[in-house]
Scaffold this motif. Structure first.
Motif, short mmCIF file in Angstrom:
data_model
loop_
_atom_site.label_atom_id
_atom_site.label_comp_id
_atom_site.label_asym_id
_atom_site.label_seq_id
_atom_site.Cartn_x
_atom_site.Cartn_y
_atom_site.Cartn_z
N LYS B 71 40.50 33.53 50.83
CA LYS B 71 40.50 34.70 49.93
C LYS B 71 39.93 34.37 48.58
N ARG B 78 32.67 37.86 45.26
CA ARG B 78 32.74 39.21 44.70
C ARG B 78 32.47 39.22 43.21
N ARG B 84 34.90 46.20 44.79
CA ARG B 84 36.31 46.05 45.16
C ARG B 84 36.59 44.66 45.71
N ARG B 86 38.79 43.36 48.01
CA ARG B 86 39.74 43.73 49.04
C ARG B 86 40.74 42.62 49.34
N SER B 87 40.27 41.38 49.28
CA SER B 87 41.14 40.27 49.67
C SER B 87 42.32 40.14 48.71
N GLU B 89 43.48 42.84 46.96
CA GLU B 89 44.24 44.10 47.06
C GLU B 89 45.41 43.96 48.02
N SER B 90 45.13 43.35 49.17
CA SER B 90 46.20 43.23 50.16
C SER B 90 47.27 42.27 49.67
N ASP B 93 49.42 44.23 47.28
CA ASP B 93 50.16 45.22 48.06
C ASP B 93 51.36 44.56 48.74
#
Lengths: 106, 152
Positions: B71, B78, B84, B86-87, B89-90, B93
């Protein structure tokens, strides 16, 4: 001692405001935990050592806050907030504050 | 050459174990979220005036979740192109939902059915050479309301 992060207590009146009470503690992690955390940083997942450490420290700052509240003669602390800030590399300050009050009733 | 092998191995390990940890964690999150659905979380500062609970008490839950090697690498890429991440974001979350679940389990232990004035606080933990340790801590707290007992 009633501790709440609401500004009122449903069903009970606040008789007296005694002002802000606070408690804080600064903690650092020890090397063993850091080593584990370093490993976990490759594999991902929860750092339980850190979770525990931060929880303990937060309890500590909360209990210091309650001590202060007891000293001014409060029977409740309302509107409690937590805040965390990293002071130096590897050390974090955990801070809890709230308003000491006297509630009616027991 | 050896550096490259080490790098690829770490990347593969990070991807494999990180993915495993994440799917496992999400499975347990979904299961427990279902189990705790009957505890209401309300982000209002004042409970309704006609609600008189038997007891109110502060409850809190926190979780520290670490990034994995893969990640971090993807997020590094990125950073060049933007967009975004994404790695991460999760990651956030998961930490947030885990913290809320732990808070709910404290509330359940008290016998509460509602938690008012939910606050979420996020802190990032990083230290060491080039931020060798990267993790996020999420703290969730609120005031649990234990309802009056209904005399049966």
């Amino acid at each position: 001692m009633l501790v709440s992060n609401l500004e009122i207590v449903p069903g009970r009146r606040v008789l007296k405001h005694l002002g802000l009470v606070q408690g804080s503690t600064v903690r650092a992690k020890h090397v063993g935990r850091d080593l584990m955390a370093g490993l976990k940083n490759i594999f991902g997942g929860e750092l339980r050592g850190y979770t525990e450490l931060l929880n303990e420290s937060r309890e500590e700052s909360l209990s210091r806050m309650l001590e202060e509240a007891r000293a001014v003669g409060a029977n409740a602390v309302l509107n409690v907030r937590f805040s965390t800030s990293s002071v130096a590399q590897g050390a974090a300050e955990l801070f809890a504050y709230g308003t000491a009050v006297v509630l009616e009733g027991e | 050459m050896i550096d490259l092998i080490v790098f690829v191995t770490l990347l593969a390990l990070g991807y494999g174990f990180g993915r495993m940890a994440e799917t496992g964690h999400y499975r347990s999150i979904h299961r427990r979220e279902k189990a705790f659905r009957n505890i209401l979380l309300i982000a209002a500062r004042f409970p309704p005036p006609d609600l008189v609970p038997r007891k109110t008490q502060l409850v809190a839950g926190s979780a520290v979740i670490s990034v994995d090697y893969f990640k971090r690498f993807v997020a590094g890429l990125r950073n060049i192109f933007g967009g975004r991440v994404r790695s991460y974001e999760s990651l956030l979350d998961r930490a947030r939902r885990e913290a809320i679940l732990r808070m709910k389990s404290q509330a359940r232990a008290l016998g509460a059915d509602m938690v008012f004035n939910i606050k979420l606080e996020t802190a990032s933990i990083s230290k060491g050479r080039r931020n060798a340790i990267g993790a996020v801590e999420v703290l969730a707290y609120g005031t649990a309301c234990v309802p009056q007992k209904h005399e049966a």
